[in-house]
Design an enzyme around this catalytic site. Structure first.
Site, PDB file in Angstrom:
ATOM      1  N   SER A   1       0.693  -1.115  -0.094  1.00 52.54           N
ATOM      2  CA  SER A   1       0.021  -0.034   0.064  1.00 52.54           C
ATOM      3  C   SER A   1       0.977   1.307   0.008  1.00 52.54           C
ATOM      4  O   SER A   1       0.096   2.338  -0.153  1.00 52.54           O
ATOM      5  CB  SER A   1      -0.830  -0.111   1.132  1.00 52.54           C
ATOM      6  OG  SER A   1      -1.918  -0.809   0.833  1.00 52.54           O
TER       7      SER A   1
ATOM      8  N   SER B   1     -10.324   1.149   2.488  1.00 51.77           N
ATOM      9  CA  SER B   1     -10.797   0.303   1.573  1.00 51.77           C
ATOM     10  C   SER B   1      -9.682   0.438   0.235  1.00 51.77           C
ATOM     11  O   SER B   1      -9.580   1.533  -0.409  1.00 51.77           O
ATOM     12  CB  SER B   1     -12.115   0.500   1.081  1.00 51.77           C
ATOM     13  OG  SER B   1     -12.426  -0.553  -0.056  1.00 51.77           O
ATOM     14  N   ASN B   2      -9.178  -0.709  -0.354  1.00 56.75           N
ATOM     15  CA  ASN B   2      -8.295  -0.945  -1.322  1.00 56.75           C
ATOM     16  C   ASN B   2      -9.293  -0.481  -2.588  1.00 56.75           C
ATOM     17  O   ASN B   2      -8.659  -0.116  -3.613  1.00 56.75           O
ATOM     18  CB  ASN B   2      -7.712  -2.132  -1.545  1.00 56.75           C
ATOM     19  CG  ASN B   2      -6.717  -2.457  -0.509  1.00 56.75           C
ATOM     20  OD1 ASN B   2      -5.760  -1.584  -0.508  1.00 56.75           O
ATOM     21  ND2 ASN B   2      -6.994  -3.483   0.376  1.00 56.75           N
TER      22      ASN B   2
ATOM     23  N   THR C   1       1.684  -4.090   2.793  1.00 53.43           N
ATOM     24  CA  THR C   1       1.763  -5.555   3.228  1.00 53.43           C
ATOM     25  C   THR C   1       1.150  -6.124   1.705  1.00 53.43           C
ATOM     26  O   THR C   1       0.141  -6.007   1.465  1.00 53.43           O
ATOM     27  CB  THR C   1       0.819  -5.963   4.325  1.00 53.43           C
ATOM     28  OG1 THR C   1       1.015  -5.471   5.404  1.00 53.43           O
ATOM     29  CG2 THR C   1       1.065  -7.252   4.432  1.00 53.43           C
TER      30      THR C   1
END
Length: 403
Positions: A96, A205-206, A352
């Site tokens: 990220s 939120s991705n 991660t």
């Protein structure tokens, strides 16, 4: 990026609020483990870095840059088979931390008048997101959309991390080699109801940054990867940073990443198996966490960003204006977080991806990049995450012996 596959990297100093299954970690902080005592003649940062492998990680590498010069450190081995010492200049998946690059690119386009922060998702990606007319670019950057995160919140992309047989079955079925498109990931996410109305509050939120990658393409006619290369990597000379897309390969020298399955968890004699997951198609990470880089390249980017070399003043203010996340240990701007240490507040992000954990943090005067390869069960990975927090505390606030 997922809170489930790399699940353990919820760091205690930089808590991966949305992180660990597989890709994208979000920064936070709860407190760090005490760093191990320095050995005779050992720099205090090296002692703290060694604490990460003492806690069970396979390897850790770090670089610190400030007005006094550059410090480099490494500990552990590059892989569990050959056992060669890890290289400090190796490449790794940054997870990220990619969001800092995507946010910078988005804000450059805002500065050029090609995007607006109040533009709706619907205006750029018509028909893709329900209620997209009420979700703005600003809310995507700030994680205030309420959109569901299929990477973090389901087993649609990755198996349940505590299911050892399920993980082995997933790998046997080709799970490491599946290709996902951004549209597919968004479609899977919006098939679930949102958590709240857009703008109501913060929730990592991705999906937000998957959408930003698509919006960059809509605004420019080029992929987000092309724009990042053109706007950031080439101008800064970041020659060892890449956006691999669906390629499973980490180019150049690199440490191997592992996932540990635990059979018989909770029994007196659990069986732990380390599975090499270095080669995997991380297309699911994409614009929310797909970049590969080095500590040197990341520090080059971080310094340019924090010194205002990449954004116009107005966009720099937007990016660094921190909003509450509901925790006094974490605030979030636009693809950029802030968290307090004992001596200062740092800006940056953590990340991660399956097999790898990354931290990039800085102040105006010092930048710190770290990558490590976690290993073990949840308790062991939590201990490694605490040790990472202790290293970051030492890097920014320690005595600096040897600097």
């Amino acid at each position: 990026m997922s809170r489930r596959l790399t699940c353990a990297v919820v760091a205690t100093l930089f808590l991966a609020v949305a992180a660990p299954t597989a890709v994208a970690a979000e920064p936070g902080a709860e407190g760090a483990a005490a760093a191990p005592s320095s050995r005779p003649g050992e720099d205090d940062r090296q002692a703290a870095l060694r604490g990460v492998t003492d806690a069970g990680a396979v390897s850790a590498i770090a670089k610190v840059r400030d007005g006094g010069g550059t410090w480099r450190g490494s500990t552990g081995v590059s892989d569990l088979v050959g056992g060669a010492p890890v290289r400090e200049d190796g490449r790794f998946r940054i997870g990220s931390v990619t969001k800092m690059f995507v946010a910078t690119t988005t804000l450059q386009l805002v500065g050029e008048g090609r995007l607006g922060l109040e533009d709706s998702v619907e205006s750029h990606l018509p028909g893709l997101v329900p209620n997209g007319q009420n979700i703005t670019v600003r809310q995507l950057l700030n994680h205030r959309t309420g959109l569901f995160d299929v990477i973090n919140e389901t087993t649609e992309i990755f198996p349940e991390p505590t299911d050892a047989q399920g993980f082995r079955d997933w790998i046997a079925a080709g799970g490491l080699n599946r290709t996902f498109t951004a549209r597919e990931l968004v479609t899977k996410s919006v098939a679930h109801p949102p958590h709240f109305e857009p703008g109501a509050k913060y929730r990592y939120s991705n999906t937000n940054f998957t959408l930003l990658g698509m919006i960059i393409e809509s605004a420019t006619g080029n992929s987000y990867a092309h724009e990042i290369r053109h706007r950031i990597l080439r101008p800064l000379g970041m020659t060892k940073t890449s956006l691999p897309g669906a390629s499973a390969v980490i180019p150049g020298r690199h440490a191997h990443g592992y996932w540990t399955t635990v059979d018989g968890a909770g029994t007196p004699n659990p069986v732990k198996t380390d599975i090499d997951v270095t080669r995997h198609n991380a297309s699911w990470a994409g614009s929310s966490g797909g970049i590969i880089s080095t500590t040197a390249d990341l520090l080059r980017f971080d310094k340019a960003l924090l010194h205002g070399k990449l954004l116009a003043p107005e966009q720099q203010r937007e990016m660094t204006t921190m909003l509450s996340t509901g925790s006094d240990k974490l605030a979030y701007g636009m693809g950029l977080a802030s968290t307090p240490l004992s001596c200062t507040t740092v800006l940056g992000h953590s990340g991660t991806v399956l097999g790898y954990g990354t931290h990039l943090w800085g102040t105006a005067g010092r930048q710190v990049a770290l990558s490590y390869t976690p290993r073990g069960d949840k308790a062991e990975k939590d201990a490694q995450a605490k040790a990472v927090g202790a290293f970051l505390e030492a890097a920014f606030c320690g005595s600096g012996r040897g600097r």
